[in-house]
Design an enzyme around this catalytic site. Structure first.
Site, PDB file in Angstrom:
ATOM      1  NE  ARG A  73      20.346  10.758  40.113  1.00 27.81           N
ATOM      2  CZ  ARG A  73      21.323  10.277  40.873  1.00 27.81           C
ATOM      3  NH1 ARG A  73      21.429  10.672  42.119  1.00 27.81           N
ATOM      4  NH2 ARG A  73      22.188   9.415  40.404  1.00 27.81           N
ATOM      5  CG  MET A 171      29.517   6.271  37.426  1.00 28.14           C
ATOM      6  SD  MET A 171      27.956   5.689  38.070  1.00 28.14           S
ATOM      7  CE  MET A 171      27.000   5.641  36.548  1.00 28.14           C
ATOM      8  N   GLY A 172      31.814   9.058  39.550  1.00 33.32           N
ATOM      9  CA  GLY A 172      32.344   9.916  40.608  1.00 33.32           C
ATOM     10  C   GLY A 172      32.305  11.356  40.125  1.00 33.32           C
ATOM     11  NE  ARG A 173      26.708  13.804  39.545  1.00 36.89           N
ATOM     12  CZ  ARG A 173      25.463  13.397  39.407  1.00 36.89           C
ATOM     13  NH1 ARG A 173      24.826  13.671  38.298  1.00 36.89           N
ATOM     14  NH2 ARG A 173      24.848  12.726  40.359  1.00 36.89           N
ATOM     15  N   GLY A 187      46.342  -1.344  40.025  1.00 40.06           N
ATOM     16  CA  GLY A 187      47.695  -1.036  39.558  1.00 40.06           C
ATOM     17  C   GLY A 187      47.753  -0.001  38.450  1.00 40.06           C
TER      18      GLY A 187
HETATM   19  O1  F6P Z   1      25.282   7.305  42.442  1.00 42.27           O
HETATM   20  C1  F6P Z   1      26.060   8.451  42.214  1.00 42.27           C
HETATM   21  C2  F6P Z   1      26.556   8.374  40.845  1.00 42.27           C
HETATM   22  O2  F6P Z   1      27.138   7.141  40.766  1.00 42.27           O
HETATM   23  C3  F6P Z   1      27.558   9.433  40.354  1.00 42.27           C
HETATM   24  O3  F6P Z   1      28.897   9.098  40.536  1.00 42.27           O
HETATM   25  C4  F6P Z   1      27.183   9.535  38.902  1.00 42.27           C
HETATM   26  O4  F6P Z   1      27.575  10.743  38.355  1.00 42.27           O
HETATM   27  C5  F6P Z   1      25.713   9.418  38.962  1.00 42.27           C
HETATM   28  O5  F6P Z   1      25.473   8.462  39.966  1.00 42.27           O
HETATM   29  C6  F6P Z   1      25.009   9.047  37.691  1.00 42.27           C
HETATM   30  O6  F6P Z   1      23.737   8.620  38.018  1.00 42.27           O
HETATM   31  P1  F6P Z   1      22.418   8.728  37.159  1.00 42.27           P
HETATM   32  O7  F6P Z   1      22.743   8.192  35.826  1.00 42.27           O
HETATM   33  O8  F6P Z   1      21.451   7.901  37.929  1.00 42.27           O
HETATM   34  O9  F6P Z   1      22.044  10.158  37.123  1.00 42.27           O
END
Ligand code: F6P
Length: 320
Positions: A73, A171-173, A187
């Protein structure tokens, strides 16, 4: 017809990104077009970590998770100066078009780059979150859902043995797709997603009532954007009086050998992306709709929020 293109992965990695890069590379080479790999996402574009690829460079990667190109990033790329430098580095090498594999943030960067410089760009949705607007599928989401499912099967054994409540954070911000799909498939009795409000006191009351009726154990899946397992667990234990444990899957769910679906879909999307960029198309993302590859306007893809299918939310409640 473009004669020289580049491909890169960006943002959070996802299983199947390698299959996508392989497909872009081999399709382009098959068309007689030069292909460059950019390493480490937009960082590599700015730092000139760019190399010309041959078919053998993408050998032995289809079965691997992560991305052999590396990803990141990149803060510098969010500035106009950063993007101009990146563009110049591509132009210096004669690169005429770019394929970006990544999530919504990465595709947004790509869209801005294309708007500012006119560089043709085609995107592929690569994220385990499955939250790119316009596509029912993103590369890596199937493998990640299966990884969660595997964890749920294991947690179920121990939850049942001890008659416990187990809260699993996934995960899933900003998106509850993973939690919802894995939760339904595994389930889970309760699935908490950022798209939907919940009342923890009400949930605890219903957990208690279920135990009183003889339920042996309960699995709750919570998307990170809906709450932390480490905070919810103690609240549930206190309110229900039932032995409760928590588990956070973390980055385990980002890795692993891609499923057949992720490999195949990534390969199909990669071929489409390469052919499109070579033919001079730009500002599109390839995704899936009703099982078919479709093109989505890049601007629309990054400026709309994908909704969680209300049918899934409904189903999760019926089956719980
Ligand atoms: O790829 C998206 C994601 O899986 C989000 O759901 C999660 O919050 C984030 O990546 C965490 O990624 P990183 O640790 O690379 O910042």
């Amino acid at each position: 017809m473009l004669k020289s293109i580049a491909v890169m992965t960006s943002g959070g990695d996802s299983p199947g990104m390698n299959a996508a890069v392989r497909a872009v590379t081999r399709t382009a080479l098959h068309q007689g077009v030069k292909v460059w790999g950019i390493k480490g996402g937009y960082h590599g574009m700015l730092d000139e970590d760019i190399f010309e690829m041959q078919s053998k460079d993408v050998s032995d990667i289809i079965q691997r998770g992560g991305t052999f190109l590396g990803t990141a990033r990149c803060k510098r790329f969010t500035t106009p100066e950063g993007r101009m430098l990146g563009y110049k580095n591509l132009v210096d090498r004669g690169i005429q078009g770019l394929v970006v594999v990544g999530g919504d943030g990465s595709l947004r960067g790509a869209s801005t780059l294309s708007q500012e410089t006119g560089l043709p760009i085609v995107g592929l949705p690569g994220t385990i979150d499955n939250d790119v607007w316009g596509s029912e599928y993103t590369i890596g989401s199937d493998t990640a859902a299966n990884t969660i499912l595997d964890a749920m099967n294991k947690l179920r054994d121990t939850a049942s043995a001890h008659r416990r409540i187990i809260v699993l954070e996934v995960m899933g911000r900003n998106s509850g797709w993973l939690a919802m799909v894995a939760g339904i498939s595994g389930g889970a009795e309760y699935i908490l997603v950022p798209e939907e409000e919940y009342d923890i006191s009400q949930i605890c009351d219903s957990m208690k009532a279920e135990y009183e009726k003889g339920k042996r154990y309960i699995l709750m899946v919570v998307a990170e954007g809906a709450g932390k397992a480490s905070e919810l667990g103690p609240i549930i234990a206190e309110k229900t009086g039932i032995d409760t444990r928590v588990s956070k899957l973390g980055h385990i769910q980002r890795g692993g050998s891609p499923s057949a679906i992720d490999r195949l879909n990534a390969s199909r999307l990669g071929e489409h992306a390469a052919l499109a960029i070579i033919s001079g198309l730009s500002d599109i993302v390839f995704g899936f709709n009703r099982g078919h590859v479709v093109s989505i306007n890049l601007h629309d893809a990054v400026n709309n929020k994908k909704q969680l299918d209300p049918q899934l939310i409904r189903l999760s409640k019926v089956l719980a």
